[in-house]
Write a protein that holds these residues in place. Structure first.
Motif, PDB file in Angstrom:
ATOM      1  N   ASP A  91      10.640 -61.008  96.051  1.00 42.91           N
ATOM      2  CA  ASP A  91       9.850 -59.965  95.051  1.00 42.91           C
ATOM      3  C   ASP A  91      10.738 -58.670  95.314  1.00 42.91           C
ATOM      4  OD1 ASP A  91       8.098 -61.740  94.605  1.00 42.91           O
ATOM      5  OD2 ASP A  91       6.204 -60.807  95.716  1.00 42.91           O
ATOM      6  N   GLU A  92      11.378 -58.317  96.424  1.00 47.03           N
ATOM      7  CA  GLU A  92      12.169 -56.937  96.664  1.00 47.03           C
ATOM      8  C   GLU A  92      13.214 -57.055  95.792  1.00 47.03           C
ATOM      9  OE1 GLU A  92      14.058 -54.294 100.113  1.00 47.03           O
ATOM     10  OE2 GLU A  92      12.679 -56.045 100.827  1.00 47.03           O
ATOM     11  N   ALA A  93      13.840 -58.066  95.839  1.00 44.60           N
ATOM     12  CA  ALA A  93      15.277 -58.080  95.002  1.00 44.60           C
ATOM     13  C   ALA A  93      14.797 -57.855  93.420  1.00 44.60           C
ATOM     14  CB  ALA A  93      16.006 -59.343  95.032  1.00 44.60           C
ATOM     15  N   PHE A  94      13.812 -58.661  93.186  1.00 42.92           N
ATOM     16  CA  PHE A  94      13.168 -58.436  91.618  1.00 42.92           C
ATOM     17  C   PHE A  94      12.967 -57.212  91.413  1.00 42.92           C
ATOM     18  CE2 PHE A  94       9.533 -58.416  88.699  1.00 42.92           C
ATOM     19  CZ  PHE A  94       9.833 -59.072  87.752  1.00 42.92           C
ATOM     20  N   ALA A  95      12.090 -56.344  92.147  1.00 45.36           N
ATOM     21  CA  ALA A  95      11.868 -55.020  92.092  1.00 45.36           C
ATOM     22  C   ALA A  95      12.866 -53.938  91.600  1.00 45.36           C
ATOM     23  CB  ALA A  95      10.732 -54.550  93.103  1.00 45.36           C
ATOM     24  N   ASN A 150       4.527 -53.670  92.211  1.00 43.66           N
ATOM     25  CA  ASN A 150       5.277 -53.240  92.935  1.00 43.66           C
ATOM     26  C   ASN A 150       6.078 -52.134  92.491  1.00 43.66           C
ATOM     27  OD1 ASN A 150       4.837 -54.939  95.454  1.00 43.66           O
ATOM     28  ND2 ASN A 150       6.276 -56.599  94.650  1.00 43.66           N
ATOM     29  N   THR A 151       6.269 -52.143  90.979  1.00 46.62           N
ATOM     30  CA  THR A 151       7.093 -51.530  90.026  1.00 46.62           C
ATOM     31  C   THR A 151       6.378 -50.560  89.170  1.00 46.62           C
ATOM     32  OG1 THR A 151       9.037 -53.119  90.549  1.00 46.62           O
ATOM     33  CG2 THR A 151       9.321 -51.255  88.931  1.00 46.62           C
ATOM     34  N   VAL A 152       5.428 -51.385  88.578  1.00 48.20           N
ATOM     35  CA  VAL A 152       4.582 -50.817  87.296  1.00 48.20           C
ATOM     36  C   VAL A 152       3.029 -50.541  87.858  1.00 48.20           C
ATOM     37  CG1 VAL A 152       3.753 -51.126  85.043  1.00 48.20           C
ATOM     38  CG2 VAL A 152       5.918 -52.032  85.806  1.00 48.20           C
ATOM     39  N   PRO A 153       2.612 -49.307  87.566  1.00 41.98           N
ATOM     40  CA  PRO A 153       1.100 -48.834  87.848  1.00 41.98           C
ATOM     41  C   PRO A 153       0.241 -50.199  87.221  1.00 41.98           C
ATOM     42  CG  PRO A 153       2.122 -47.018  86.761  1.00 41.98           C
ATOM     43  CD  PRO A 153       3.233 -48.214  86.648  1.00 41.98           C
ATOM     44  N   LYS A 205      13.840 -52.021  88.627  1.00 38.97           N
ATOM     45  CA  LYS A 205      14.245 -50.538  88.772  1.00 38.97           C
ATOM     46  C   LYS A 205      15.620 -50.396  88.109  1.00 38.97           C
ATOM     47  CE  LYS A 205      13.471 -46.646  92.155  1.00 38.97           C
ATOM     48  NZ  LYS A 205      14.759 -46.338  92.063  1.00 38.97           N
ATOM     49  N   THR A 206      16.580 -50.992  88.541  1.00 42.36           N
ATOM     50  CA  THR A 206      17.760 -51.020  87.767  1.00 42.36           C
ATOM     51  C   THR A 206      17.821 -50.920  86.110  1.00 42.36           C
ATOM     52  OG1 THR A 206      18.817 -51.601  89.663  1.00 42.36           O
ATOM     53  CG2 THR A 206      20.244 -51.596  87.601  1.00 42.36           C
ATOM     54  N   LEU A 232       8.637 -53.782  80.142  1.00 33.28           N
ATOM     55  CA  LEU A 232       9.181 -54.932  80.650  1.00 33.28           C
ATOM     56  C   LEU A 232       8.213 -56.265  79.938  1.00 33.28           C
ATOM     57  CD1 LEU A 232      10.237 -56.037  84.143  1.00 33.28           C
ATOM     58  CD2 LEU A 232       8.078 -57.040  83.109  1.00 33.28           C
ATOM     59  N   VAL A 233       8.878 -57.234  79.596  1.00 31.88           N
ATOM     60  CA  VAL A 233       8.283 -58.313  79.332  1.00 31.88           C
ATOM     61  C   VAL A 233       8.562 -59.648  80.152  1.00 31.88           C
ATOM     62  CG1 VAL A 233       7.935 -59.810  77.190  1.00 31.88           C
ATOM     63  CG2 VAL A 233       8.195 -57.574  76.740  1.00 31.88           C
ATOM     64  N   ALA A 234       7.385 -60.206  80.437  1.00 29.45           N
ATOM     65  CA  ALA A 234       7.938 -61.377  81.504  1.00 29.45           C
ATOM     66  C   ALA A 234       6.881 -62.479  81.156  1.00 29.45           C
ATOM     67  CB  ALA A 234       7.852 -60.941  83.061  1.00 29.45           C
ATOM     68  N   PRO A 235       7.375 -63.874  81.385  1.00 29.98           N
ATOM     69  CA  PRO A 235       6.459 -64.906  81.367  1.00 29.98           C
ATOM     70  C   PRO A 235       5.505 -64.978  82.715  1.00 29.98           C
ATOM     71  CG  PRO A 235       8.687 -65.545  81.055  1.00 29.98           C
ATOM     72  CD  PRO A 235       8.744 -64.150  81.307  1.00 29.98           C
ATOM     73  N   SER A 236       4.214 -65.584  82.627  1.00 27.30           N
ATOM     74  CA  SER A 236       3.255 -65.501  83.591  1.00 27.30           C
ATOM     75  C   SER A 236       3.458 -66.869  84.450  1.00 27.30           C
ATOM     76  CB  SER A 236       1.854 -65.638  82.841  1.00 27.30           C
ATOM     77  OG  SER A 236       1.877 -66.929  82.058  1.00 27.30           O
ATOM     78  N   ASP A 237       4.537 -67.722  84.294  1.00 28.30           N
ATOM     79  CA  ASP A 237       4.524 -68.767  85.084  1.00 28.30           C
ATOM     80  C   ASP A 237       5.791 -69.204  85.671  1.00 28.30           C
ATOM     81  OD1 ASP A 237       5.832 -69.095  82.568  1.00 28.30           O
ATOM     82  OD2 ASP A 237       4.690 -70.875  82.024  1.00 28.30           O
ATOM     83  N   HIS A 238       6.529 -67.977  85.885  1.00 33.18           N
ATOM     84  CA  HIS A 238       7.959 -68.459  86.414  1.00 33.18           C
ATOM     85  C   HIS A 238       7.761 -68.179  88.180  1.00 33.18           C
ATOM     86  CE1 HIS A 238      10.793 -67.547  82.947  1.00 33.18           C
ATOM     87  NE2 HIS A 238       9.730 -68.409  82.631  1.00 33.18           N
ATOM     88  N   TRP A 239       8.602 -68.984  88.816  1.00 30.94           N
ATOM     89  CA  TRP A 239       8.844 -68.931  90.314  1.00 30.94           C
ATOM     90  C   TRP A 239      10.011 -68.030  90.896  1.00 30.94           C
ATOM     91  CZ3 TRP A 239      12.554 -69.577  93.882  1.00 30.94           C
ATOM     92  CH2 TRP A 239      12.104 -69.828  95.107  1.00 30.94           C
ATOM     93  N   ILE A 240       9.363 -67.017  91.343  1.00 33.59           N
ATOM     94  CA  ILE A 240      10.520 -66.011  92.032  1.00 33.59           C
ATOM     95  C   ILE A 240      10.117 -65.701  93.330  1.00 33.59           C
ATOM     96  CG2 ILE A 240      11.307 -63.517  91.973  1.00 33.59           C
ATOM     97  CD1 ILE A 240      10.701 -63.666  88.758  1.00 33.59           C
ATOM     98  N   GLN A 241      10.924 -65.957  94.231  1.00 35.82           N
ATOM     99  CA  GLN A 241      10.510 -65.922  95.842  1.00 35.82           C
ATOM    100  C   GLN A 241      10.664 -64.414  96.327  1.00 35.82           C
ATOM    101  OE1 GLN A 241      12.389 -68.513  98.372  1.00 35.82           O
ATOM    102  NE2 GLN A 241      10.381 -68.731  99.424  1.00 35.82           N
TER     103      GLN A 241
END
Length: 362
Positions: free
Chosen positions: A125-129, A53-56, A133-134, A114-123
């Protein structure tokens, strides 16, 4: 998003074993490659799709273990082999992040990653994006290391905590210190004080600035990898990594850089988050029946049974009578029934089973 910034990159760390999710998560098939939530996507796929949603998508790299190349390619067929960095040895998060940063910097000197773990739960997606971006915009303007902090909901002793100094700008806070897995007493104190957040292990920085930070705070590791800078992103890269990587110090990015740098800032996350580290954590995120039982791949008949986490490897009718607050996991070769309060012991149980019955069960 259609307006992708070509300077935006992401690195997904997908090399862990997830031993507290045994027997489903094993060294041959770890939890990030499973659909732990029963939503039709594995944790890795969910993380990858969230980041697109944020990164190509062509700017997303996967850091994983040698053994998991086939799993990554099966689950993310849209990426190229060049987007997968294979670690020949397990050396915690600092070496793999430095390696990825050098590769990205060589490809694009203006890159923000950005560096992120592969196994986290985030519901959400828009707030995350929006938070990402910020963060990207902040590090584009300044040499800083940003980490996302999660507002604590209870005194969890299994998470790291970040103390911050409240600034007028509520969005960006200066980090004072990191505390790894505190005692219950300290965790309660942190909640009362109000200027502590959970460490989500999600970081944003310029590829060039994190590289410079390694040069400042862990020069030995920087020089070890930088010696092969010319080999990176070439056909000679694989041989260089295989020879060099096992020599790297086994250390986390938190200890190596974040706790030493005075350029660390925090953005309080606006999304719900769970690191899905245990069966109990999974239970808390799933829908529950009227008796607080959570199930994956199962049809549960609860007879005076409540508060249980039930997981079966393929769809099965499960009957529980008189069971309360248990983890029940039916895998192909192992049946695990453990009280939820003992979920931290599963790691040791796994080791005992391996010792008695062989590596194939671990």
């Amino acid at each position: 998003m259609n307006n992708y910034n070509k300077n935006y990159y992401a690195v997904i760390m997908a090399g862990g074993v997830g031993s507290r999710f045994w027997p489903v998560s094993t060294s041959k098939f770890p939890k990030q490659f499973h659909d732990m939530l029963g939503v039709g996507e594995t944790l890795l796929q969910r993380t990858f799709n969230r980041l697109t949603n944020t990164v190509p998508y062509e700017n997303i790299l996967i850091l994983t273990n040698d053994e998991y190349l086939d799993l990554v390619q099966q689950q993310l067929p849209e990426i190229t082999k060049d987007q997968i960095i294979l670690e020949p040895a397990m050396r915690n998060t600092a070496p793999c992040i430095l390696l990825a940063a050098l590769k990205i910097k060589k490809k694009n000197p203006d890159a923000i990653m950005l560096v992120a773990p592969s196994d986290h739960w985030i519901q959400d997606d828009e707030a995350f994006a929006n938070d990402i971006k910020t963060s990207f915009e902040a590090v584009a303007e300044n040499d800083m290391l940003i980490t996302l902090g999660i507002k604590p909901t209870f005194a969890n002793t299994g998470y790291g905590y970040i103390q911050f100094k409240e600034e007028a700008d509520k969005c960006l806070q200066k980090v004072v210190k990191f505390t790894e897995k505190p005692t219950l007493r300290n965790a309660r104190k942190f909640l009362e004080e109000g200027n502590y957040l959970w460490n989500a292990g999600i970081f944003i920085w310029k590829a060039s600035f994190i590289s410079d930070s390694f040069l400042s705070y862990l020069p030995e590791m920087f020089h070890l990898f930088n010696e092969g800078y010319e080999e990176l992103n070439s056909k000679r890269e694989r041989a260089f990594i295989n020879e060099t990587y096992p020599k790297a110090q086994n250390i986390s990015i938190d200890y190596a850089i974040m706790e030493k740098s005075d350029s660390v800032y925090l953005i309080p996350a606006s999304f719900d988050w769970n690191d899905l580290g245990t069966w109990g954590a999974l239970h808390s995120e799933l829908a529950k029946d009227d008796y607080d039982n959570a199930v994956v791949n199962s049809s549960l008949i609860p007879m005076e049974s409540k508060g249980n986490m039930v997981y079966t490897h393929k769809h099965k009718v499960v009957v529980l009578d008189g069971l309360e607050d248990y983890i029940v996991v039916d895998d192909e070769e192992v049946l695990l029934i453990v009280p939820k309060e003992k979920e931290q012991d599963i790691k040791n149980i796994r080791e005992s089973v391996i010792k008695k019955h062989g590596e194939n069960l671990g």
